[in-house]
Structures are given as C-alpha cells and as structure tokens.
Write an enzyme that holds these catalytic residues in place. Sequence first.
Site, PDB file in Angstrom:
ATOM      1  N   ILE A  55      94.819  -6.141 -52.985  1.00 32.01           N
ATOM      2  CA  ILE A  55      93.459  -5.745 -54.259  1.00 32.01           C
ATOM      3  C   ILE A  55      92.647  -5.477 -54.152  1.00 32.01           C
ATOM      4  CG2 ILE A  55      92.937  -7.792 -56.194  1.00 32.01           C
ATOM      5  CD1 ILE A  55      95.889  -8.484 -55.039  1.00 32.01           C
ATOM      6  N   GLN A  56      92.837  -4.057 -55.470  1.00 36.65           N
ATOM      7  CA  GLN A  56      91.207  -3.548 -55.420  1.00 36.65           C
ATOM      8  C   GLN A  56      90.725  -3.879 -56.219  1.00 36.65           C
ATOM      9  OE1 GLN A  56      89.233  -1.630 -53.344  1.00 36.65           O
ATOM     10  NE2 GLN A  56      88.046  -1.221 -56.032  1.00 36.65           N
TER      11      GLN A  56
ATOM     12  N   GLY B  29      88.622  -0.133 -60.386  1.00 32.45           N
ATOM     13  CA  GLY B  29      89.744   0.613 -60.667  1.00 32.45           C
ATOM     14  C   GLY B  29      88.568   1.912 -61.081  1.00 32.45           C
ATOM     15  N   GLY B  30      87.122   2.052 -60.964  1.00 31.09           N
ATOM     16  CA  GLY B  30      86.864   3.947 -61.063  1.00 31.09           C
ATOM     17  C   GLY B  30      87.734   4.499 -59.978  1.00 31.09           C
ATOM     18  N   ASN B  31      86.961   5.865 -59.461  1.00 31.47           N
ATOM     19  CA  ASN B  31      86.707   7.346 -59.223  1.00 31.47           C
ATOM     20  C   ASN B  31      86.365   6.596 -57.636  1.00 31.47           C
ATOM     21  OD1 ASN B  31      86.453   8.289 -61.637  1.00 31.47           O
ATOM     22  ND2 ASN B  31      84.933   9.045 -61.315  1.00 31.47           N
ATOM     23  N   ILE B  32      85.793   5.799 -57.164  1.00 32.82           N
ATOM     24  CA  ILE B  32      86.006   5.255 -56.068  1.00 32.82           C
ATOM     25  C   ILE B  32      87.385   4.532 -54.906  1.00 32.82           C
ATOM     26  CG2 ILE B  32      84.936   4.020 -53.826  1.00 32.82           C
ATOM     27  CD1 ILE B  32      82.233   6.066 -53.973  1.00 32.82           C
TER      28      ILE B  32
ATOM     29  N   ARG C 291      89.731   4.743 -57.221  1.00 29.39           N
ATOM     30  CA  ARG C 291      91.417   5.101 -57.242  1.00 29.39           C
ATOM     31  C   ARG C 291      91.506   6.606 -56.339  1.00 29.39           C
ATOM     32  NH1 ARG C 291      89.834   5.650 -62.733  1.00 29.39           N
ATOM     33  NH2 ARG C 291      89.968   8.200 -62.446  1.00 29.39           N
ATOM     34  N   GLY C 292      90.012   6.642 -55.843  1.00 24.48           N
ATOM     35  CA  GLY C 292      90.827   8.145 -54.978  1.00 24.48           C
ATOM     36  C   GLY C 292      89.471   7.949 -54.074  1.00 24.48           C
TER      37      GLY C 292
ATOM     38  N   LYS D 274      75.488   6.903 -41.631  1.00 24.01           N
ATOM     39  CA  LYS D 274      75.413   6.912 -42.958  1.00 24.01           C
ATOM     40  C   LYS D 274      74.365   6.451 -43.865  1.00 24.01           C
ATOM     41  CE  LYS D 274      76.969   6.331 -47.142  1.00 24.01           C
ATOM     42  NZ  LYS D 274      77.777   6.210 -48.027  1.00 24.01           N
TER      43      LYS D 274
END
Length: 388
Positions: A6-7, A10-13, A15-16, A213
């Site tokens: 489960i994610q 659903g933004g760029n990070i 999805r991508g 990081k």
Amino acid sequence: MGKKAIQFGGGNIGRGFVAEFLHEAGYEVVFVDVMDKIIDALTSNPSYQVTEVSDEGERTKTITNYSAINSKTHESEVVQEIATADVVTCAVGPNILKFIAPVIAKGIDARTASKPLAVIACENAIGATDTLHGFIKQNTDESRLSTMGERAQFANSAIDRIVPNQPAGEGLNVRIEKFYEWVVEKTPFGSVGHPDIPAIHWVDHLEPYIERKLFTVNTGHATTAYYGYQRGKKMIAEALADPEIRQIVHQVLEETASLIVAKHEISEEEQKEYVNTIISRISNPYLEDNVERVGRAPLRKLSRKERFIGPAAQLAEKGMKYDALLGSVEMALRFQNVPGDEESVELAKILNEMSADDATAKLTGLEKSHPLYQPVQNVVAKVQKGGK
C-alpha cells in the site's frame, strides 16, 4: 497470494520512485490518496511510464499491476487492503503523516496475518517512520498497544532521488533522475526478516545515511535554489553554472562534511567523493529542475532538525565552523511571497509581524541558550531590516 504493498501518496515520488521499485520487486501496488484527480487518473489508466534521465540518455519503464483508492471517501476499503498487505509505504510529506496515521492504525488493528506488516515512511525527514509510528499509537486502543508488534513492524528509511518539475500534459508519467538511494534499517524486523525489495539497501544503523543525505543532498540542493532565486536564475543547473554560487555551495558542503566525518564512520575522502557526486547530480541540465520547486516550503526547511539548522546547530555545539550555513539560512529567509508557495507567504508574514527574537524561536525551534541562537537571530534581524 501475490505480494501486496500500500503506497500512501500518488504524487511524483510515490509513482516515480517508491512504486517503481515495489513493482519491480513483484508487488501489486495499491495507491492511497485524497486527491480525486490522481485517483481518477490511476483508476482509468492501466499503466504509466517512468523515464530515468541521465547524461547517458533516457530509459523508460512501464509500471502496471496497481489500483487506487480515495481514503477520504472509501476509508473502509483502505483498512481492508492494509489488513491483508505485506508492506505499507508513504511519500506524502512529513507534515501529512498525522493525517494518514488514523486509517493505517485501523488497518493494522484489523490484521490477522501471521507475518507483521512492514511500515516504511519514505520522506525527507529524520526518523519519519518513528514519527508516523507515534501518530499510529495515538490512534490505537491502549489495550492493543502491547501486541502491536505482532501486527506491524516500523523501519526508518533514507531516500534520495531527484524528481524535477514535470513537463505539462504528461499525466501519470514521471521523469526522474537515474541515480537513486533507498536505505532502510533492518533491525526492527528481527527474526521475521525484512521484505524482499531488491532496490533497498538494508543496514543496521541508518543515522549516518540519513544525515549524510539530508546534510549533503538537501542542504546543497536548497542552498543552490535560494542563492539562485536571489540572483534571478530560473533553473538549478543554471544557478550552479554561476562560479560564485558553485563556490558557495562547496563551502556549505565542506562545513556539513566536517560534521559528518567527525560524527560517523565516514572518511574525509569518502565524503568528498560523495559531495562531488551530489554537485554533479544537481548540476544535471537534463533534469530541467527549477529553483522555485527546490526552494518551496522554506518554513519546513528552516526548522530545527532540517537541512540548515540541523547541521549548523551540531557544528555550533562542537565549536566548529558554520558561517557558510548561516548564509544559506539568510537566503532561505529571503525566499518570501513566491507565487504558489504558501509557506513563503507565511514566512514573509512572520518576519514582518514578529520581533527578531520571536521569529527566530518560531522558525528554527532553537532555545535562547543554544550557541547557534544569537548568530541566527542576527541574520533574522538583518533580513527584517532589509539589509543585503
């Protein structure tokens, strides 16, 4: 039964980065979000593309085997999915963790599976999974807290991958940097063992990776953005092509490097190499990343454990040099009233309406007795007076 993740987000990070690697590891991915537009797009498209960009060219992957649920309107479905999932990840922004915690708490409580759920927050913040875990505990019945470990295990992570502004009209497709690092602590999983996700680098101690990081990539990226913005640069690569800005970024990262080397088992040579890799990554013109995207949310970026105050405070405590970091703080304070960025508007309001003392305490969370407090307060006062 196949593996299921489960994610949240659903933004760029989401999805991508996260979903790309979950998909490659053989998981069915269930996206959870509150944005109708994202949910509708994910529901009506059976696939989307992730294009990895580097100076060697582009490589495109197709992501399939996913579904999407709106947690605002279909909470019970989300609970059911969590109750039967193997992994929960999120990329929603550190400030949103408290809002996703209640539904995750319900999902964990509904679990009967023999193997605990693996919960991994993928946020640009130190200890984000611990923070999420705290909110989940607040939303769990006290009588169930002592046995929560049987139903879920929580592991902190460090993520590193640049997702630039996306071209218009691309829909769900994501353009993303080829380089990535996803480091997760393995200790919380004990004898149960961690999930099988090949892209993850599993480690015993995460703090060196997170600080390295955050205090190199994020500090360097944001420093470039804030100096670039003040000097009228549009793109990050354009800002770093300015020799003066590039020199400043190097000076800032020399200060954070001195902290990382002093504190962790990382050699000077290793950190120097890491810094050079980072500067070369954020200089990448193929990413087409703009300074306003990287600079947005200055209030969060100026907060106590974040990319500027976090390392500068530790350096001040050790009696080490942090002058260049103060310059980054000043440039972040000047990132005001930027169109489309609410935090930059709020920042202008705070600096306009509060005394230098109150603004310093509110923005940075530093105690007056801290050795960094007065130097930062001086910078705040300078910006308030409009001095350059």
